[in-house]
Scaffold this motif. Sequence first.
Motif, mmCIF file in Angstrom:
data_model
loop_
_atom_site.group_PDB
_atom_site.id
_atom_site.type_symbol
_atom_site.label_atom_id
_atom_site.label_comp_id
_atom_site.label_asym_id
_atom_site.label_seq_id
_atom_site.Cartn_x
_atom_site.Cartn_y
_atom_site.Cartn_z
ATOM 1 N N ARG A 24 0.831 -1.204 0.000
ATOM 2 C CA ARG A 24 0.000 0.000 0.000
ATOM 3 C C ARG A 24 0.867 1.256 0.000
ATOM 4 N N PHE A 25 1.947 1.217 0.796
ATOM 5 C CA PHE A 25 2.838 2.372 0.878
ATOM 6 C C PHE A 25 3.533 2.609 -0.469
ATOM 7 N N GLU A 27 2.554 1.792 -3.387
ATOM 8 C CA GLU A 27 1.571 2.305 -4.340
ATOM 9 C C GLU A 27 1.348 3.806 -4.115
ATOM 10 N N SER A 28 1.325 4.217 -2.853
ATOM 11 C CA SER A 28 0.995 5.620 -2.548
ATOM 12 C C SER A 28 2.116 6.587 -2.930
ATOM 13 N N ILE A 29 3.329 6.069 -3.145
ATOM 14 C CA ILE A 29 4.399 6.935 -3.643
ATOM 15 C C ILE A 29 4.691 6.619 -5.113
ATOM 16 N N GLY A 30 3.760 5.912 -5.748
ATOM 17 C CA GLY A 30 3.894 5.635 -7.177
ATOM 18 C C GLY A 30 5.095 4.766 -7.513
ATOM 19 N N ASP A 31 5.417 3.827 -6.641
ATOM 20 C CA ASP A 31 6.623 3.020 -6.838
ATOM 21 C C ASP A 31 6.342 1.537 -6.586
ATOM 22 N N HIS A 33 7.281 -1.212 -7.538
ATOM 23 C CA HIS A 33 8.327 -1.998 -8.203
ATOM 24 C C HIS A 33 8.249 -3.454 -7.722
ATOM 25 N N TYR A 36 9.629 -4.659 -4.365
ATOM 26 C CA TYR A 36 8.850 -4.406 -3.148
ATOM 27 C C TYR A 36 7.675 -5.374 -2.976
ATOM 28 N N ALA A 52 11.523 -3.034 1.598
ATOM 29 C CA ALA A 52 10.595 -1.903 1.746
ATOM 30 C C ALA A 52 11.275 -0.631 1.236
ATOM 31 N N PRO A 53 10.496 0.336 0.734
ATOM 32 C CA PRO A 53 11.089 1.603 0.266
ATOM 33 C C PRO A 53 11.781 2.352 1.411
ATOM 34 N N LYS B 28 -4.402 8.938 -0.531
ATOM 35 C CA LYS B 28 -3.763 7.610 -0.469
ATOM 36 C C LYS B 28 -2.512 7.654 0.412
ATOM 37 N N SER B 32 -1.691 5.522 3.806
ATOM 38 C CA SER B 32 -0.611 4.534 3.888
ATOM 39 C C SER B 32 0.443 4.932 4.918
ATOM 40 N N TRP B 60 5.653 12.634 1.129
ATOM 41 C CA TRP B 60 5.144 12.042 -0.124
ATOM 42 C C TRP B 60 6.144 12.340 -1.247
ATOM 43 N N ASN B 64 8.503 9.703 -3.283
ATOM 44 C CA ASN B 64 8.536 9.643 -4.746
ATOM 45 C C ASN B 64 9.958 9.759 -5.287
ATOM 46 N N LYS B 67 12.299 6.852 -5.900
ATOM 47 C CA LYS B 67 12.072 5.825 -6.922
ATOM 48 C C LYS B 67 13.004 5.939 -8.118
ATOM 49 N N TYR B 73 18.465 -1.780 -7.205
ATOM 50 C CA TYR B 73 18.699 -2.499 -5.946
ATOM 51 C C TYR B 73 19.566 -3.746 -6.092
#
Lengths: 149, 136
Positions: A24-25, A27-31, A33, A36, A52-53, B28, B32, B60, B64, B67, B73
Amino acid sequence: MFRQVIGEESKKIKNVVEKGIVKRFSESIGDLHPIYVDEEVGRQSRYGRNIAPPTFPRVFDYGEIEGLHLPNKGLIHGEQIYHYERPLLVGEELYCYTQVKDYYEKEGKNGLMCFLVTKRYGEDVQGNVIFTEEATIIITEKVRKAMEV
Amino acid sequence: MSKLVELQTGDRLEQITLSPVSRMDLIKYAGSSLDFNPIHTVDEEAAKAGLPGIIAHGMWTMGNLAKLFTPYYEEGFIQDYQIRFAGMVFLNDTVTLQAEVTDRASDNLLFDVKAVNQHDKSVIKGSIKFKLLKDE
């Protein structure tokens, strides 16, 4: 106003890097991948699991510091620093706590600015520190007056 | 996509421009991250705080920005991530994420990182130390 709590710590709290919350986290930062969220990709990775991010530790519970009561409105987040020994592994348990690292005041053009520096820690089951998170919070004169301190 | 380890000082990662910030993005993130400060989601509360509108959580934007490094990684991980919150992000702003190599050593790469808005003003800026892991 917070000088007396410098050095104070909260009790350690057990947290789990929970799979669903990581998803969920992310997704909320648009990542979103696969490293994760895709178990197979995690297994094949050099970490052997999903990770985790880096800004994920915001969701952990760090416990409360006695005598430190911050308003829930009006605070300014000035700075944020993460340090990692390794990425967080999905499914692992971490023991988290927070510490007041510093407090200082500066005269600014809008009155007295107060700076509160907190440092949070996440340790593995053996007590090794895996990550730290340092935040500088700015309390403006207006907010300080609203707190009546 | 080239490997991070091949980058030299002055090289940049391919920048990412986000879709204009939407209310749903912030709802969102509030859910989260459990950061329910209403200046990020409720118009009236933002106005009461003296803001022209609701603003994005600084975290937030910081989330972002990281990323840019997620595809790498297998080469290593973000060891240090330092950010100063320099400006506010409003609804419909278009944020672009950037990273440039400033130094490199045998086991790490240093980057200047920032997120800029559509007026090319930095909203957050800082640095990342990416630790390179040796192949086993």
